[in-house]
Write an enzyme that holds these catalytic residues in place. Structure first.
Site, short mmCIF file in Angstrom:
data_model
loop_
_atom_site.label_atom_id
_atom_site.label_comp_id
_atom_site.label_asym_id
_atom_site.label_seq_id
_atom_site.Cartn_x
_atom_site.Cartn_y
_atom_site.Cartn_z
NE ARG A 70 -3.51 2.45 2.55
CZ ARG A 70 -3.14 3.18 3.32
NH1 ARG A 70 -2.09 3.40 3.95
NH2 ARG A 70 -4.05 4.17 3.46
CB SER A 85 -12.24 -0.51 2.70
OG SER A 85 -10.94 -0.75 2.27
CE LYS A 133 -7.80 4.85 4.31
NZ LYS A 133 -9.09 4.75 4.44
N1 3NM Z 1 -7.36 1.39 6.32
P1 3NM Z 1 -2.50 0.63 11.69
S1 3NM Z 1 -7.55 1.89 8.64
C1 3NM Z 1 -4.98 1.10 5.72
O1 3NM Z 1 -10.44 1.77 8.00
C2 3NM Z 1 -6.13 1.32 6.76
O2 3NM Z 1 -10.20 1.13 5.91
C3 3NM Z 1 -8.26 1.50 7.32
O3 3NM Z 1 -3.13 0.79 10.07
C4 3NM Z 1 -9.50 1.61 7.40
O4 3NM Z 1 -2.53 -0.96 11.82
C5 3NM Z 1 -5.83 1.64 8.10
O5 3NM Z 1 -1.28 1.24 11.75
C6 3NM Z 1 -4.55 1.93 8.82
O6 3NM Z 1 -3.72 1.18 12.56
C7 3NM Z 1 -4.10 0.68 9.52
#
Ligand code: 3NM
Length: 211
Positions: free
Chosen positions: A42, A114, A144
């Site tokens: 990503r 998603s 994000k």
């Molecule tokens: N997508 P971490 S939250 C890439 O809610 C991504 O769709 C999300 O990173 C969504 O594990 C997210 O560091 C980030 O919290 C996840």
């Protein structure tokens, strides 16, 4: 990889922007050695590689590593790149490419979508060909910038109950809260920072699997 549930069990996501110091392929290889079951490249947001050639080169290095460890290699959002290098699949968000177009292009591949609320889950349930849903953010995330509001464990349980496809939970999942997430009966967990910011990746991956 035997089945989708197995693939989703420890799903690692990263791009160069997530690596504070060091080299993404080194982090990925440590994570592969420690037993991650899926990787999504990503390359997105502040600090990500901008030049398409640099991105393609990095994608191919990561793809090769995943092949070596027989772990599926997915690409986030970049449909053209996924087709060009023959990735195992793609993961798209609601605001990325139209999901029907993606499904037509990746009919024999892995397609993740998603979903953040009931409407998105129910709409996705109508479509054939989606492999899994990524549902979250479960908790607050720093990885994000444009993440939605955290949904929490109760909502995650509800959405998992409505989903007719396997579900991987995402957002703010770490060694402290992972068991509560697994307790919602989701099929797997996905993380960025729990692995990219870990001092010891092998230990970090271990903590995501064992209570
Ligand atoms: N997508 P971490 S939250 C890439 O809610 C991504 O769709 C999300 O990173 C969504 O594990 C997210 O560091 C980030 O919290 C996840």
């Amino acid at each position: 990889m035997k089945n989708t549930k197995e693939m989703l069990s420890i799903y690692f996501i990263a791009g160069t922007q997530d690596i504070e110091s060091g080299y993404l392929p080194d982090v990925l290889e440590s994570a592969l050695r420690a037993g991650i079951t899926c990787f999504q490249y990503r390359e997105k947001g502040k600090g990500s590689l901008e030049h398409p050639d640099a991105k393609k080169k990095m994608a191919k290095i990561c793809q090769q590593l995943c092949k070596q460890y027989q772990v599926p290699f997915l690409i986030n959002d970049d449909i053209a790149l996924a087709l060009e290098i023959d990735a195992d699949g793609v993961h798209v968000g609601q605001k990325d490419q139209e999901i029907k177009t993606v499904l037509a292009l990746f009919s024999n591949k892995i397609v993740g979508l998603s979903c953040h609320d009931e409407r998105e889950v129910l709409t996705a349930n109508e479509l054939a060909g989606i492999t899994y849903y990524g549902i979250g953010p479960v908790f607050g995330t720093l990885s994000k910038a444009d993440a939605e509001e955290p949904i929490g464990l109760k909502k995650l349980t509800e959405l998992k109950g409505k989903a007719c496809k396997p579900v991987v939970a995402i957002g703010g999942i770490n060694s402290e809260n992972v068991q509560s997430v697994i307790g919602t009966q989701v099929d797997g967990i996905s993380v960025i920072s729990a692995i990219t910011l870990a001092k010891d990746i092998s230990k970090a991956v271990g903590k995501l699997t064992q209570p």
